[in-house]
Design an enzyme around this catalytic site. Sequence first.
Site, PDB file in Angstrom:
ATOM      1  N   SER A 164      12.113 -75.536 -16.381  1.00 46.24           N
ATOM      2  CA  SER A 164      12.615 -74.527 -15.455  1.00 46.24           C
ATOM      3  C   SER A 164      11.712 -74.417 -14.217  1.00 46.24           C
ATOM      4  CB  SER A 164      12.757 -73.188 -16.180  1.00 46.24           C
ATOM      5  OG  SER A 164      13.544 -72.300 -15.436  1.00 46.24           O
ATOM      6  N   ASP A 215      23.397 -76.935 -19.361  1.00 46.33           N
ATOM      7  CA  ASP A 215      22.707 -75.882 -18.620  1.00 46.33           C
ATOM      8  C   ASP A 215      23.437 -75.619 -17.315  1.00 46.33           C
ATOM      9  OD1 ASP A 215      20.936 -74.174 -17.374  1.00 46.33           O
ATOM     10  OD2 ASP A 215      19.371 -75.677 -17.077  1.00 46.33           O
ATOM     11  N   HIS A 264      19.454 -75.297 -21.310  1.00 46.15           N
ATOM     12  CA  HIS A 264      18.247 -75.101 -20.507  1.00 46.15           C
ATOM     13  C   HIS A 264      16.982 -75.418 -21.300  1.00 46.15           C
ATOM     14  CE1 HIS A 264      16.405 -73.605 -16.850  1.00 46.15           C
ATOM     15  NE2 HIS A 264      15.607 -72.825 -17.544  1.00 46.15           N
TER      16      HIS A 264
END
Length: 525
Positions: A161, A419, A503
């Site tokens: 991320s 994601d 994710h």
Amino acid sequence: MILAIVLALVAFAYAVPSPVVSRNASLNASQFEVKSLPGANFLSPSWAGLILVFGTADGNSLFFWLFEAENRAYDDNLVIWLNGGPGCSSLIGFFLENGPTKLGHALYVDQPVGSGFSTASQPNPVNNNERITSDFYSWLKAFYQVFPHLLEKKMHLMGESYAGVYLPYFASRIMENHDSLAVNLTSISIGNGILDNNTAMTDVTVGSFMKLNAERLGMPQNILDTFSAADRTCGFDSVLEQGSKYPPPQAPINILGNPEHLNFKRQAHGNKLSARRFGPEAECDLKPNTSAAVTSSILNSTCYGSCATFSTAGDYLDTLSESRGDIWFNFYNINYNCTAIDPTAKLTTYLNRADVQKALNVPQYSRRNGTYPFQSCNHKLIQSLTPPYSQSEPPAYSVLPTLISKHKIPVHIYHGALDMLVNHVGAELVLQNMTWNGQQGFQQRPNKPFGTMTTTTTQISPRWRGERKWATAADEKNNTRPAAGVWTEERGLLYHLFHEAGHGVPMDQPEHMFNYVRDVVVGRT
């Protein structure tokens, strides 16, 4: 493994000034030894605690948890894991994704100051990436003073991320100062990472992502057509066309406009920020459920600004979920169904226990229950470090190319295909627009298969009726299981796309992620 007791855990931090250790104290590894952990029957040898960030104000310290390699065959590797946020605890990665590892010594760091168990000298400690990079590098030098035997290990920087911003800058600082601290940086790996500005990675590509996953998302054709029309109006369609070519046009792809002022304003609404900044709630259509309402939200929203495809997509899917009982929408993995467990509360509760904090050498405070108030994410840091409040050059512009081309550091980019928060279409666009080792983008489309799916994969939502990527019992019997993903490698950059992951790839596909770290991250060096 520790995960047996806390399989459903996650959380993040609040900035509280505090004494940690005297600046004149002589630190040694024995002070940080973790002798036991409440609820864990077995724990690999590990060390945890707070080390000051020297050269900054009193009270700034970073919390770490270091694990010895479980398999001595990988003793020469040190994997440093960072979660994103920005301002989220890397203990999320430990408890929910990775745990101790057989593939090297594993180091989890809560950074920047004020995140996780890390402390800060003031409530809003950092507001720019330069400060974050300087703090981490200063802390790293102090860490190696306590654990000097690790300096000779092969360092692998790894995270997900917003760590897509952290890691390239940290790696660059390490390489630029190699004469003063001879770190053996061997690779960096970024999962579902922020590599470029929000426009390229969200608004430009979210319509294309939804079209690829229309059946999973349960989206009707007229709404998809509405997003396609918005892409044409905003000029996103031509950007996507250029980015989908292999090899790409040999000129930088112009990412048009400034949708949503490069800010996730939908998140800002969720945090109930000032209506004066984003417009009165009554003027915002946050529940668009028709083509006309979607068009208005994208192009004319008083909340989001023009060409707000990303925020509008989230609002539409939330509205669709509310109106139909068989759909449940999650930005982090569009395949999660209504039975998916949110692990945040349990992890937060566990890490706020006084006996757990004592075991991790977190200083005890005389407040309420005597523990440090652990939270999974420091939302003040998130607000201060994301656009438009903070701007830093996206790593794909020059930092990543320099690491590959000049410093010859292998860069691994991996992504979960499910994601939607940081979607893989955006990541692939960014890579096709990046120039490294004399050429722009990949010259061939990622199409090499890796791994095979099993019947025990991500939970499948009952709404999904499209082409499957997971395996069935018949596949097992006939030995015809589909691939876990596809990959490519060119000129020092590797890209892996995991089909059935969101994710957090290690959480969704732990077996394939373990193989990836073993064979690609560690095994290739």
